[in-house]
Write an enzyme that holds these catalytic residues in place. Structure first.
Site, PDB file in Angstrom:
ATOM      1  CB  CYS A  90      -0.915   0.012   1.215  1.00 19.89           C
ATOM      2  SG  CYS A  90      -1.875  -1.487   1.406  1.00 19.89           S
ATOM      3  CG  HIS A 337      -6.424   2.109   0.965  1.00 18.42           C
ATOM      4  ND1 HIS A 337      -5.279   2.642   0.386  1.00 18.42           N
ATOM      5  CD2 HIS A 337      -5.993   1.123   1.808  1.00 18.42           C
ATOM      6  CE1 HIS A 337      -4.217   1.996   0.854  1.00 18.42           C
ATOM      7  NE2 HIS A 337      -4.619   1.076   1.705  1.00 18.42           N
TER       8      HIS A 337
END
Ligand code: COA
Length: 389
Positions: A90, A337
């Site tokens: 991420c 996200h």
């Protein structure tokens, strides 16, 4: 340690662009990236790109497409320029920015496009793909997903520091409020503490509203040497600090799971390079993949003392009009996200804030902003500090 201005060229961000984050069913991963990249190129008024970086976590698992450097350069009409895909789970987007920064600073290129992209909603099992960023053998194969890992961090933090369930919820309430003012956010609606406390239990104590969602999206910025920046824009943003650190991939290898060591180290590096202390930051975008993550990061970047992150949020110090506004974009929680895009989207928000273009979310007197982007449960962390010029 290289100090800003020592041997490197100074680096500026001169334009940015992003797609809306959310469920972008009508677009493929290349469409999403190209949309964000064209917006950034247009915003920066550049007539060519020397090199590009594509932050992406796991398109091979999510949509079956690898070789993203080439794919994106091709569909942007930029071949044969060098185009490199960067991966750190991420934190891929934040790391892509660091690579672009290094490339300009070194003198290797003059105009670099840095982007991040992820298409998660086409995947039949995004949880499996996300778990590739954890320790597959010891964590994922034994059934722990990311909500489970962060739930353990939350429990330990509550036990050690007395952080309350309500303080976790207040992170989500704040970020949804900010996201309600962001036209690119996945969820543009305000929620209350009760919305969080009554939402579906995902991994005790974390509920649906403590979690960032599954998202599609892309974000891009254009970099050039600071000395050239005013040719393209009146309001460049200078990158004054960059830090990157790693930690053990699995939680069980850490002495204390309530401290994210990679965040501590990457923050210290970035502050040292910038020659600043945490109290000089006017606003920050931090990696709130789960509400507990924002609380840990606020502490580990030393915006407050260890164990007091929940209190910091509860007292309103992280609000848009607070001491250090945190996640004015809505954060991962409300803005969404799309994992590989997140780190660059954080920088887009800081760029818009420092150039006075953040609309209803605008922080008054914002001169210095920080972006912190995390991989997995803290196995990697990237921090950038930026200043309006
Ligand atoms: N926040 C707010 N609302 C959310 C949400 C979130 N995180 N995730 C889903 N929703 C909403 C959906 O929009 C949908 O609303 P609707 O019924 O009005 O359309 C509803 O909740 C159900 O959505 P669904 O897609 O069925 O949820 P899910 O149960 O499949 O997934 C999670 C929920 C929390 C498991 C999933 O979002 C998740 O895994 N999040 C964590 C992602 C992650 O680990 N990222 C990496 C971090 S390191």
């Amino acid at each position: 340690m290289v100090r800003e201005g020592d041997v490197m060229r100074e680096v500026a961000i001169i334009g940015c662009g992003m797609t809306k984050f959310g469920e972008l069913w009508q677009l493929s991963i290349r469409d999403i990236f190209v949309e964000a990249a064209l917006k950034a190129i247009d915003d920066a008024h550049v007539d060519h790109i020397d090199s590009m970086y594509v932050g992406n976590m796991t398109a091979g698992i999510f949509v079956g497409q690898e070789h993203l450097g080439s794919v994106m350069a091709d569909y942007l009409g930029l071949t044969p320029i060098p185009a490199t895909r960067i991966e750190s789970a991420c934190a891929s987007g934040g790391l892509a920015l660091r690579q672009g920064f290094i490339e300009i600073a070194s003198g290797m290129s003059d105009i670099v496009l840095v982007g991040g992209v992820e298409k998660m909603t086409d995947s039949s099992d995004p949880t499996y793909g996300l778990a590739a960023a954890a320790d597959r053998e010891y964590e994922a194969y034994n059934g722990v997903s990311f909500p489970g890992l962060y739930a353990m961090i939350a429990r330990a933090h509550m036990h050690k520091y007395g952080t309350t369930r309500e303080q976790l919820a207040l992170v989500a309430v704040k970020n949804h409020k900010n996201g309600s003012m962001n036209p690119n956010a996945q969820f543009q609606r305000e929620i209350t503490i009760d919305t969080v406390l009554n939402s579906t239990l995902i991994a005790d104590p974390l509920r649906l509203m403590d979690c960032s969602p599954i998202s599609d999206g892309a974000a891009c910025v254009i970099l050039c040497p600071l000395s050239e920046a005013k040719k393209y824009t009146d309001t460049p943003v200078k990158i004054i600090g960059s830090g990157f650190a790693t930690d053990s991939i699995a939680l069980h290898q850490r002495k204390d799971i309530t401290t994210l060591n990679a965040v501590v180290k990457s923050g210290q590096q970035a502050f040292k390079m910038a020659g600043l202390t945490p109290d000089k930051i006017d606003l920050a975008e931090v990696h709130d993949c789960f509400t507990i993550a924002e609380i840990c990061v606020i502490e580990d970047l030393e915006f407050t003392e260890k164990g007091k992150g929940g209190e910091f949020v509860e007292k309103g110090l992280a609000n848009i009009d607070g001491k250090i506004p945190i996640n004015t974009s809505g954060g991962l929680k409300s803005k969404g996200h799309p994992v590989g895009a997140t780190g660059v989207a954080q920088v887009v928000e800081i760029f818009e804030q420092l150039t006075g273009n953040a609309g209803k979310r605008q922080v008054k007197n914002a001169h210095v902003g920080l972006a912190q982007n995390m991989g997995g449960s803290g196995g990697s962390s990237v921090v950038h500090i930026m200043e309006g010029v």
